[in-house]
Every structure is written in C-alpha cells, then in structure tokens.
Design a protein around this motif. Structure first.
Motif, short mmCIF file in Angstrom:
data_model
loop_
_atom_site.label_atom_id
_atom_site.label_comp_id
_atom_site.label_asym_id
_atom_site.label_seq_id
_atom_site.Cartn_x
_atom_site.Cartn_y
_atom_site.Cartn_z
N LYS A 25 29.55 -44.33 57.21
CA LYS A 25 29.26 -45.28 56.15
C LYS A 25 28.22 -46.24 56.70
CE LYS A 25 31.49 -48.55 53.01
NZ LYS A 25 30.30 -48.93 52.42
N ALA A 26 27.05 -46.20 56.14
CA ALA A 26 25.94 -47.01 56.64
C ALA A 26 26.11 -48.47 56.25
CB ALA A 26 24.63 -46.47 56.09
N ASN A 27 25.89 -49.36 57.22
CA ASN A 27 25.94 -50.80 56.95
C ASN A 27 24.73 -51.26 56.16
OD1 ASN A 27 28.31 -51.03 58.39
ND2 ASN A 27 27.27 -51.48 60.30
N TYR A 28 23.60 -50.60 56.39
CA TYR A 28 22.34 -50.95 55.72
C TYR A 28 21.71 -49.66 55.18
CZ TYR A 28 23.05 -55.03 58.67
OH TYR A 28 23.58 -56.12 59.29
N THR A 72 12.63 -45.48 52.60
CA THR A 72 12.31 -46.72 53.31
C THR A 72 13.57 -47.35 53.88
OG1 THR A 72 12.41 -47.95 51.25
CG2 THR A 72 10.24 -47.26 51.99
N VAL A 73 13.40 -48.01 55.00
CA VAL A 73 14.50 -48.67 55.71
C VAL A 73 14.23 -50.17 55.71
CG1 VAL A 73 15.61 -48.94 57.96
CG2 VAL A 73 14.91 -46.67 57.19
N HIS A 74 15.26 -50.95 55.41
CA HIS A 74 15.18 -52.41 55.48
C HIS A 74 16.34 -52.91 56.33
CE1 HIS A 74 12.05 -52.52 52.46
NE2 HIS A 74 12.77 -51.67 51.74
N GLU A 105 13.03 -46.93 75.57
CA GLU A 105 14.27 -46.26 75.16
C GLU A 105 14.20 -45.88 73.68
OE1 GLU A 105 17.59 -48.71 76.19
OE2 GLU A 105 16.92 -48.96 78.24
N LYS A 106 13.19 -45.12 73.32
CA LYS A 106 13.01 -44.72 71.92
C LYS A 106 14.20 -43.92 71.38
CE LYS A 106 9.54 -42.95 68.77
NZ LYS A 106 8.18 -42.42 68.65
N PRO A 107 14.78 -42.98 72.15
CA PRO A 107 15.94 -42.26 71.61
C PRO A 107 17.09 -43.19 71.21
CG PRO A 107 15.10 -41.12 73.53
CD PRO A 107 14.36 -42.43 73.44
N ASN A 108 17.31 -44.24 71.98
CA ASN A 108 18.37 -45.19 71.64
C ASN A 108 18.04 -45.96 70.37
OD1 ASN A 108 19.95 -44.48 73.82
ND2 ASN A 108 19.09 -46.04 75.15
N ALA A 109 16.76 -46.28 70.19
CA ALA A 109 16.33 -46.98 68.98
C ALA A 109 16.53 -46.08 67.76
CB ALA A 109 14.88 -47.42 69.10
N LEU A 110 16.14 -44.80 67.88
CA LEU A 110 16.31 -43.87 66.77
C LEU A 110 17.78 -43.69 66.41
CD1 LEU A 110 13.76 -41.07 67.73
CD2 LEU A 110 13.41 -43.05 66.25
N VAL A 150 19.02 -46.80 64.51
CA VAL A 150 18.56 -46.83 63.13
C VAL A 150 19.37 -45.84 62.30
CG1 VAL A 150 16.63 -46.33 61.57
CG2 VAL A 150 16.22 -47.59 63.68
N ALA A 151 19.57 -44.64 62.82
CA ALA A 151 20.33 -43.62 62.09
C ALA A 151 21.78 -44.07 61.87
CB ALA A 151 20.29 -42.30 62.84
N GLU A 152 22.38 -44.69 62.88
CA GLU A 152 23.77 -45.17 62.75
C GLU A 152 23.89 -46.26 61.69
OE1 GLU A 152 24.70 -46.59 66.63
OE2 GLU A 152 25.28 -44.62 67.38
N LEU A 153 22.94 -47.19 61.68
CA LEU A 153 23.01 -48.33 60.77
C LEU A 153 22.65 -47.98 59.33
CD1 LEU A 153 21.42 -51.07 63.02
CD2 LEU A 153 23.81 -50.92 62.31
N THR A 154 21.76 -47.01 59.17
CA THR A 154 21.24 -46.74 57.83
C THR A 154 21.69 -45.42 57.23
OG1 THR A 154 19.26 -45.65 58.68
CG2 THR A 154 19.14 -48.04 58.34
N GLY A 155 22.13 -44.48 58.06
CA GLY A 155 22.45 -43.16 57.57
C GLY A 155 21.20 -42.33 57.31
N ALA A 156 20.05 -42.81 57.77
CA ALA A 156 18.78 -42.12 57.56
C ALA A 156 18.67 -40.91 58.47
CB ALA A 156 17.61 -43.08 57.83
N SER A 157 17.82 -39.99 58.08
CA SER A 157 17.60 -38.79 58.89
C SER A 157 16.81 -39.16 60.15
CB SER A 157 16.83 -37.75 58.09
OG SER A 157 15.51 -38.20 57.86
N LEU A 158 16.72 -38.20 61.04
CA LEU A 158 15.98 -38.42 62.27
C LEU A 158 14.50 -38.68 61.98
CD1 LEU A 158 16.14 -38.42 65.33
CD2 LEU A 158 15.76 -35.96 65.29
N ARG A 159 13.92 -37.98 61.03
CA ARG A 159 12.52 -38.17 60.68
C ARG A 159 12.27 -39.59 60.16
NH1 ARG A 159 9.73 -38.32 56.13
NH2 ARG A 159 11.48 -37.60 54.92
N ILE A 160 13.13 -40.06 59.27
CA ILE A 160 12.96 -41.39 58.69
C ILE A 160 13.17 -42.46 59.77
CG2 ILE A 160 13.92 -43.03 57.04
CD1 ILE A 160 14.49 -40.54 55.26
#
Length: 83
Positions: free
Chosen positions: A25-28, A36-38, A55-60, A63-73
């Motif tokens: 369940k994405a928080n954002y 788009t991600v906000h 540490e780009k993998p950690n950033a990706l 983002v995926a954890e917080l938003t539920g977005a795909s890896l590409r997004i």
C-alpha cells in the motif's frame, strides 16, 4: 498492447516485475494516467542524498516502496532529481 519502451523485451520485463513484486500500500501513490510521482520535500532531500552518495539502487527502491511505481517510473523520477 501499448508499448511504453522502445525495446519490446523491456515491456515484457516490466510486466513480469509488476506481477512478481510484492503488493504494497503506497503512502504516496503515483499518478497512473500521467506516470508522475509527487513526494514531500523531506523525502526528495533523502533521495538526493542517496543519489549524491552513488546509491541509485537504494533511491529507486525507496521511490518504488513509497509510491508503488514501477522500476521504470522510479528510475525516471530519480534521473530527474539529478538534473
């Protein structure tokens, strides 16, 4: 089938990733219509710290954890933060 990626296999890999990844369940939640991600400024600052530290993998992942977005997004969003 609508192709989002210029290479067909990338569409297939993205679908497999979405299918296999644990549902959270994405928080954002991101906007699925515009891809788009906000995120709040404090989280963007945290992501920039990851990116500046290389540490780009950690950033990706964050983002995926917080938003539920795909890896590409998630990657597109992180790349935009580097600009």
């Amino acid at each position: 089938m609508v192709r989002k990626n210029p290479i067909f296999i990338l569409d297939i890999l993205e679908k497999l990733y979405e299918w296999r990844r644990p549902k959270i369940k994405a928080n954002y939640p991101y906007n699925r219509e515009t891809d788009t991600v906000h995120l709040p400024p404090e989280i963007i600052a945290e992501l920039k710290e990851f990116l500046e530290a290389g540490e780009k993998p950690n950033a990706l992942k964050r983002v995926a954890e917080l938003t539920g977005a795909s890896l590409r997004i998630s990657k597109d969003f992180a790349d935009d933060l580097l600009k």
